[in-house]
Write an enzyme that holds these catalytic residues in place. Structure first.
Site, PDB file in Angstrom:
ATOM      1  N   SER A 149       0.853  -1.188   0.000  1.00  0.00           N
ATOM      2  CA  SER A 149       0.000   0.000   0.000  1.00  0.00           C
ATOM      3  C   SER A 149       0.886   1.234   0.000  1.00  0.00           C
ATOM      4  CB  SER A 149      -0.898   0.011   1.248  1.00  0.00           C
ATOM      5  OG  SER A 149      -1.556   1.253   1.385  1.00  0.00           O
ATOM      6  N   TYR A 162      -2.718  -0.362  10.217  1.00  0.00           N
ATOM      7  CA  TYR A 162      -2.676  -0.762   8.803  1.00  0.00           C
ATOM      8  C   TYR A 162      -1.383  -0.278   8.151  1.00  0.00           C
ATOM      9  CZ  TYR A 162      -3.966  -1.409   3.928  1.00  0.00           C
ATOM     10  OH  TYR A 162      -3.978  -1.804   2.613  1.00  0.00           O
TER      11      TYR A 162
END
Length: 243
Positions: A149, A162
């Protein structure tokens, strides 16, 4: 991309019941691979299995597996099952992840933090470590690919566990890549798909118009390439989708 780029390959996909994992599984199968579909929802896996057969795709293998709570022994059992069935593994897409909270670190819930780390980091370590012998058993170059990501490369406020988990995945990829560079035919890379229309994206950006975000199918050619023999020299790279 040749339709049968992945002919005769066996590829395991985590998080295969939805989003990018599901789209990648279909793409791999359409390119000729036998796909091992791993996810928590057995009902959804059975639906995908039936759809594969209806579309005359290679018959998949479904594995109901809870990445949050599965003990180490379950990973060894998975390795033994794949070894008995196929004797090898050509590709491993470590894609499953959860978002957790979007909140300052000072407010972050410990149980949520632990859940995110168990699914996004610990399970991926266990999967990669335990299945590595099968990846090294293939006659060709095998591929381990982590879905990363943008916040795993340059973090942003309020992305909490995250973002930290994706940084950890980048570190795991780099460590494995260096360790295997001169001793193995297994290549290890990470891939940042960018903004993609998934349930997680909708959860992270509830005010966003999903119609303005690309579908997972738009990036699957990248995943197929990184599992194919054409990418055998791509190793230790933090790759990003180029729109």
């Amino acid at each position: 991309m040749s339709q049968k780029t992945l002919q005769d390959k066996v590829i395991l996909v985590t998080g295969a019941s939805s989003g990018i994992g599901e789209a990648a599984a279909y793409g791999f199968a359409e390119a000729g691979a036998t796909v091992i579909l791993l996810a928590r929802s057995e009902e959804k896996l059975n639906q995908i299995y039936d759809d594969f057969l209806a579309k005359a795709l290679p018959e998949p293998v479904i594995v109901q597996f809870d990445l949050e709570s599965a003990p180490e022994e379950a990973y060894f059992q998975l390795r033994d099952h794949i070894g008995k069935e196929f004797g090898k593994l050509d590709g491993l897409l470590l894609n499953a992840a959860v978002l957790g909270q979007r909140t300052p670190i000072s407010n972050y819930n410990w149980q949520t933090w632990s859940k995110v780390m168990n699914i996004n980091v610990n399970s991926q370590f266990l999967m990669a470590r335990t299945l590595l012998p099968l990846l090294e058993s293939t006659q060709e170059h095998a591929s381990i690919l982590f879905t990363s990501s943008s916040v795993g490369r340059k973090s942003k406020a309020f992305w909490g566990a995250y973002a930290v988990s994706k940084f950890a995945i980048e570190g795991l990829m780099q460590t494995m890549a260096e360790e295997l560079e001169n001793t193995s035919k297994v290549r290890v890379n990470s891939y940042n798909p960018g903004g993609t229309r998934t349930a997680m994206r909708q959860e992270a950006y509830p005010a966003e118009n999903p119609e303005e975000v690309k579908l997972p199918q738009a990036i699957i050619s990248d995943y197929i390439h990184l599992m194919s023999n054409a990418s055998h020299d791509t190793h230790g790279q933090a790759l990003t989708h180029q729109s």
